[in-house]
Write a protein that holds these residues in place. Structure first.
Motif, PDB file in Angstrom:
ATOM      1  N   THR A  58      17.016   7.532  -8.467  1.00 54.72           N
ATOM      2  CA  THR A  58      16.875   7.567  -7.009  1.00 54.72           C
ATOM      3  C   THR A  58      15.411   7.584  -6.573  1.00 54.72           C
ATOM      4  O   THR A  58      15.080   7.113  -5.482  1.00 54.72           O
ATOM      5  N   SER A  59      14.542   8.106  -7.429  1.00 50.45           N
ATOM      6  CA  SER A  59      13.116   8.158  -7.091  1.00 50.45           C
ATOM      7  C   SER A  59      12.527   6.754  -6.986  1.00 50.45           C
ATOM      8  O   SER A  59      11.673   6.487  -6.134  1.00 50.45           O
ATOM      9  N   TYR A  60      12.987   5.860  -7.842  1.00 50.80           N
ATOM     10  CA  TYR A  60      12.490   4.480  -7.815  1.00 50.80           C
ATOM     11  C   TYR A  60      12.992   3.760  -6.564  1.00 50.80           C
ATOM     12  O   TYR A  60      12.262   2.974  -5.950  1.00 50.80           O
ATOM     13  N   VAL A  61      14.246   4.048  -6.193  1.00 57.57           N
ATOM     14  CA  VAL A  61      14.786   3.452  -4.965  1.00 57.57           C
ATOM     15  C   VAL A  61      14.068   4.025  -3.747  1.00 57.57           C
ATOM     16  O   VAL A  61      13.778   3.309  -2.785  1.00 57.57           O
ATOM     17  N   ASP A  62      13.760   5.324  -3.799  1.00 59.63           N
ATOM     18  CA  ASP A  62      12.998   5.964  -2.720  1.00 59.63           C
ATOM     19  C   ASP A  62      11.694   5.231  -2.452  1.00 59.63           C
ATOM     20  O   ASP A  62      11.294   5.035  -1.298  1.00 59.63           O
ATOM     21  N   THR A  63      11.040   4.840  -3.533  1.00 57.78           N
ATOM     22  CA  THR A  63       9.750   4.159  -3.414  1.00 57.78           C
ATOM     23  C   THR A  63       9.897   2.856  -2.627  1.00 57.78           C
ATOM     24  O   THR A  63       9.109   2.561  -1.728  1.00 57.78           O
ATOM     25  N   ALA A 109       0.834  -1.201   0.000  1.00 57.30           N
ATOM     26  CA  ALA A 109       0.000   0.000   0.000  1.00 57.30           C
ATOM     27  C   ALA A 109       0.873   1.257   0.000  1.00 57.30           C
ATOM     28  O   ALA A 109       0.558   2.244  -0.686  1.00 57.30           O
ATOM     29  N   THR A 110       1.959   1.213   0.771  1.00 57.47           N
ATOM     30  CA  THR A 110       2.872   2.355   0.837  1.00 57.47           C
ATOM     31  C   THR A 110       3.507   2.620  -0.520  1.00 57.47           C
ATOM     32  O   THR A 110       3.559   3.769  -0.985  1.00 57.47           O
ATOM     33  N   ILE A 111       4.009   1.574  -1.152  1.00 56.89           N
ATOM     34  CA  ILE A 111       4.622   1.729  -2.471  1.00 56.89           C
ATOM     35  C   ILE A 111       3.603   2.286  -3.475  1.00 56.89           C
ATOM     36  O   ILE A 111       3.911   3.199  -4.251  1.00 56.89           O
ATOM     37  N   GLY A 112       2.370   1.754  -3.434  1.00 57.98           N
ATOM     38  CA  GLY A 112       1.333   2.249  -4.329  1.00 57.98           C
ATOM     39  C   GLY A 112       1.051   3.720  -4.114  1.00 57.98           C
ATOM     40  O   GLY A 112       0.914   4.488  -5.077  1.00 57.98           O
ATOM     41  N   PHE A 113       0.988   4.123  -2.843  1.00 57.51           N
ATOM     42  CA  PHE A 113       0.725   5.526  -2.512  1.00 57.51           C
ATOM     43  C   PHE A 113       1.855   6.431  -3.006  1.00 57.51           C
ATOM     44  O   PHE A 113       1.601   7.495  -3.592  1.00 57.51           O
ATOM     45  N   VAL A 114       3.097   6.009  -2.777  1.00 56.86           N
ATOM     46  CA  VAL A 114       4.242   6.818  -3.203  1.00 56.86           C
ATOM     47  C   VAL A 114       4.288   6.938  -4.727  1.00 56.86           C
ATOM     48  O   VAL A 114       4.582   8.011  -5.269  1.00 56.86           O
ATOM     49  N   VAL A 115       3.994   5.864  -5.417  1.00 53.49           N
ATOM     50  CA  VAL A 115       3.974   5.900  -6.887  1.00 53.49           C
ATOM     51  C   VAL A 115       2.951   6.925  -7.381  1.00 53.49           C
ATOM     52  O   VAL A 115       3.235   7.707  -8.302  1.00 53.49           O
ATOM     53  N   VAL A 116       1.778   6.931  -6.761  1.00 54.27           N
ATOM     54  CA  VAL A 116       0.743   7.890  -7.152  1.00 54.27           C
ATOM     55  C   VAL A 116       1.214   9.329  -6.914  1.00 54.27           C
ATOM     56  O   VAL A 116       1.096  10.193  -7.793  1.00 54.27           O
ATOM     57  N   PHE A 130      10.754   1.135   5.252  1.00 49.75           N
ATOM     58  CA  PHE A 130      10.778   1.890   6.496  1.00 49.75           C
ATOM     59  C   PHE A 130       9.381   2.031   7.120  1.00 49.75           C
ATOM     60  O   PHE A 130       9.254   2.078   8.340  1.00 49.75           O
ATOM     61  N   PHE A 131       8.349   2.116   6.292  1.00 53.09           N
ATOM     62  CA  PHE A 131       6.998   2.189   6.847  1.00 53.09           C
ATOM     63  C   PHE A 131       6.690   0.941   7.669  1.00 53.09           C
ATOM     64  O   PHE A 131       6.161   1.023   8.780  1.00 53.09           O
ATOM     65  N   VAL A 132       7.031  -0.225   7.116  1.00 49.63           N
ATOM     66  CA  VAL A 132       6.779  -1.481   7.834  1.00 49.63           C
ATOM     67  C   VAL A 132       7.687  -1.581   9.053  1.00 49.63           C
ATOM     68  O   VAL A 132       7.261  -2.002  10.137  1.00 49.63           O
ATOM     69  N   GLY A 133       8.963  -1.180   8.905  1.00 46.25           N
ATOM     70  CA  GLY A 133       9.907  -1.226  10.013  1.00 46.25           C
ATOM     71  C   GLY A 133       9.437  -0.393  11.199  1.00 46.25           C
ATOM     72  O   GLY A 133       9.505  -0.832  12.356  1.00 46.25           O
ATOM     73  N   MET A 134       8.913   0.808  10.916  1.00 46.47           N
ATOM     74  CA  MET A 134       8.443   1.681  11.992  1.00 46.47           C
ATOM     75  C   MET A 134       7.193   1.104  12.652  1.00 46.47           C
ATOM     76  O   MET A 134       7.035   1.171  13.881  1.00 46.47           O
ATOM     77  N   TRP A 135       6.309   0.507  11.855  1.00 47.25           N
ATOM     78  CA  TRP A 135       5.103  -0.111  12.403  1.00 47.25           C
ATOM     79  C   TRP A 135       5.464  -1.255  13.346  1.00 47.25           C
ATOM     80  O   TRP A 135       4.909  -1.370  14.445  1.00 47.25           O
TER      81      TRP A 135
END
Length: 205
Positions: free
Chosen positions: A130-135, A111-118, A141-146
């Motif tokens: 670098t934008s693709y790696v950012d995604t 879901a995070t990757i989908g949101f960032v792509v949008v 990191f979203f999952v790691g923080m959760w």
């Protein structure tokens, strides 16, 4: 050698350099407190991420900014979650990720990757590799923080993977100090995983 690593900063405002290094200090404290399983991981982490939200907005790094804004929110949640007790015992001690939580982690990642792509598509940010790696890193990191907010051992594995990717990524972007921060994060995360795993093994004896 110094110019190779730090020449990127010659045109940066002094205030930005001071803010970046201040954020790094609080970030290192936060990861160290996480390793020690101490509640101060969250207030220090909030200061770190709040500063980075501002800096990353200035630097037009939307994916990184979203990561840090999410960190602020999850730090508040984690702060509350870690302090809950049943009598004198912690209600949520360190534990391993359950099968159900692993599936939730996969959903959060996708879901995070989908949101960032949008978001990146809307703002036309897919102009450099670098934008693709950012995604990808944002999802990790979203999952790691959760998982960290839920006090799960496996959070450290995701931090290690994300940190290793971020070391060269931030250097390429021109933020050497932040790159060095992620190098130190990786080392602390390795020790954090070992310390949490050892604590779990001792409790099971």
């Amino acid at each position: 050698m110094f110019d190779f690593f730090f020449s990127q900063y010659k045109n940066y405002p002094t205030s930005d350099i001071l803010l970046e290094n201040g954020a790094i200090l609080f970030g290192l404290l936060s990861v160290w407190y996480a390793k020690k399983d101490v509640i101060w991981v969250f207030p220090t982490g909030i200061v770190n991420t709040a500063i980075y939200v501002y800096l990353l907005w200035k630097w037009s790094l939307l994916g990184d900014m979203m990561i840090n804004f999410y960190y602020v929110v999850m730090s508040i949640y984690g702060w509350y979650y870690w302090t809950r007790k049943k009598g004198t015992e912690l209600e949520h001690p360190i534990s391993r990720t359950t099968t159900q939580e692993k599936w939730k982690a996969i959903v959060i990642f996708l879901a995070t990757i989908g949101f960032v792509v949008v978001v990146y598509t809307i703002f036309d940010k897919f102009t450099h590799w670098t934008s693709y790696v950012d995604t990808l890193v944002t999802g990790i990191f979203f999952v790691g923080m959760w998982l960290m907010a839920k006090r799960k051992l496996e959070n450290w594995l995701l931090w290690i993977i994300g940190d290793l990717i971020s070391i060269p990524l931030y250097f390429v972007k021109g933020y050497t100090c932040t790159s060095i921060q992620y190098l130190i994060f990786t080392i602390i995360a390795l020790y954090g995983y070992i310390a949490w795993k050892k604590g779990l093994q001792q409790k099971s004896i």
